[in-house]
Design an enzyme around this catalytic site. Structure first.
Site, PDB file in Angstrom:
ATOM      1  N   ARG A  84       1.259  -1.332  -0.067  1.00  0.00           N
ATOM      2  CA  ARG A  84      -0.141   0.041  -0.346  1.00  0.00           C
ATOM      3  C   ARG A  84       0.394   0.745   0.351  1.00  0.00           C
ATOM      4  NH1 ARG A  84      -3.979   2.153   5.040  1.00  0.00           N
ATOM      5  NH2 ARG A  84      -5.393   3.298   3.640  1.00  0.00           N
ATOM      6  N   HIS A  88       0.905   4.222  -2.706  1.00  0.00           N
ATOM      7  CA  HIS A  88       0.117   5.638  -2.330  1.00  0.00           C
ATOM      8  C   HIS A  88       1.569   6.423  -2.309  1.00  0.00           C
ATOM      9  CE1 HIS A  88      -2.928   5.846   0.428  1.00  0.00           C
ATOM     10  NE2 HIS A  88      -3.082   4.202  -0.063  1.00  0.00           N
ATOM     11  N   ASN A 118      -3.424   9.686   4.338  1.00  0.00           N
ATOM     12  CA  ASN A 118      -1.849   8.225   4.516  1.00  0.00           C
ATOM     13  C   ASN A 118      -2.105   8.207   6.060  1.00  0.00           C
ATOM     14  OD1 ASN A 118      -1.380   8.107   1.752  1.00  0.00           O
ATOM     15  ND2 ASN A 118       0.093   9.841   1.853  1.00  0.00           N
ATOM     16  N   HIS A 218      -6.066  -5.761  -3.157  1.00  0.00           N
ATOM     17  CA  HIS A 218      -6.770  -5.990  -1.614  1.00  0.00           C
ATOM     18  C   HIS A 218      -6.744  -7.457  -1.949  1.00  0.00           C
ATOM     19  CE1 HIS A 218      -8.391  -2.282  -2.073  1.00  0.00           C
ATOM     20  NE2 HIS A 218      -7.344  -1.364  -1.436  1.00  0.00           N
TER      21      HIS A 218
END
Length: 353
Positions: A84, A88, A118, A218
């Protein structure tokens, strides 16, 4: 994103056993007179290469691997956390390690990692990169960028969790800009529409297929209740649950995520059947209305992406190959090169100058 066993042979879990998986984490230009347009694509391709550090840090991947392997053993959540983190990073300012910068004490300008979007990034991701960078610096001082270490670590964790092992192109420099104000408009939101997601991905040079494939990340990881509570109680202002959610899953989620006053530390797995294994079960879940986020479930509801979802649900190897290609594509977004646009940090959390 059982903790002691993450093998791909884990038995699928019934949605009715879903509650047992709910966890509480206490702290995831120059102008030329005679332009030569044909040379531009070649130049872009030369920005990154698999063998970029062959002479300057030949054991780079082994060094990073020694850290990611231990980190995965000690804290399996490091896998989805780091993956992740990479997403980001790439979606804001490009893949340049700007997500790793800490806000300077007393500064009025907050860094990316302190942006509201975040705040859910787990510390295990940052810790993995910090440890890997320290080891690499001890062997190859001032050579390898934090951005490249993050890209390598993300690949390592995908593989450690049961996913594909793919070659990572390197040569990124670390970015000089990290601003929280630039985060929100550059990241997908839990309540984004498919059209909004496509617009965002297209702005990064990614296609609708890339959206479907990268969403497959995911297959591991978790989300806090706040990211899907509206689906359970007031979907898009209807004051009713999202009709595209399995009734049993809806019941289980409501028990753990009340509309008001719930424990903000409770999380639920994105993949309710094999939450700790990087596989293609995520797509089968979408076909069964078992997607956790509205943006997940929308992929199979939209005619533009339904066929791709169905194809990946049937073929794990196709998903693995597509995911590796999409990660390579995403990993090339906004690459910085040279001291004019980038730097090589010795401490990933602090700008060199």
């Amino acid at each position: 994103m059982p903790v002691s066993s993450l093998s791909s042979s884990s038995s699928p879990l019934s949605p009715l056993c879903f509650l047992t998986l709910l966890l509480i984490f206490i702290t995831p230009s120059e102008c030329a007179a005679t332009p030569a347009p044909k040379k531009a694509p070649a130049r872009r391709h030369r920005l990154l290469s698999v063998d970029y550090y062959t002479k300057t840090c030949p054991h780079l991947e082994q060094l990073v691997s020694s850290i990611t392997t231990q980190q995965f053993r000690d804290a399996p959540v490091s896998a989805p956390a780091t993956l992740r983190l990479f997403f980001h990073d790439c979606f804001v300012e490009g893949c340049d390690g700007s997500i790793l910068i800490s806000t300077k004490p007393g500064s009025k300008v907050a860094a990316e990692k302190d942006a509201a979007d975040n705040k859910g990034l787990r510390p295990e991701g940052f810790e993995s990169i910090k440890k890997a960078k320290a080891l690499v610096e001890s062997k190859c001082p001032g050579v390898v960028s934090c951005a490249d270490i993050l890209a390598i670590a993300a690949r390592d964790f995908v593989h450690l969790a049961g996913g594909p092992y793919y070659q990572v192109k390197k040569g990124r420099w670390d970015g000089k800009i990290s601003m929280a104000a630039r985060v929100g408009s550059n990241l997908p939101q839990a309540n984004s529409t498919v059209d909004q997601l496509l617009k965002l991905f297209n702005s990064k040079g990614l296609s609708s297929d890339d959206l479907v494939v990268l969403s497959g990340a995911h297959t591991i990881g978790f989300a806090h209740c706040e990211h899907f509570t509206n689906r359970l109680y007031d979907y898009r202002g209807t004051k009713k649950p999202d009709p595209a959610i399995d009734g049993r899953l809806l019941k289980e989620l409501k028990m753990s995520c009340p509309r008001y006053g719930g424990n903000t530390d409770i999380v639920a797995p994105f993949d309710v059947t094999t939450p700790f294994v990087f596989d293609h079960a995520y797509y089968g879940n979408l076909e069964s209305k078992l997607g956790l986020l509205a943006t997940d479930q929308a992929l199979v509801s939209d005619a533009r992406m339904k066929t791709m979802v169905q194809s990946l649900a049937k073929d794990k190897q196709k998903f693995f190959q597509a995911f590796a290609a999409a990660m390579d594509k995403m990993g090339s977004i906004g690459v910085k090169r040279g001291r004019r646009h980038g730097e090589r940090r010795t401490d990933c959390s602090v700008h060199q100058s």
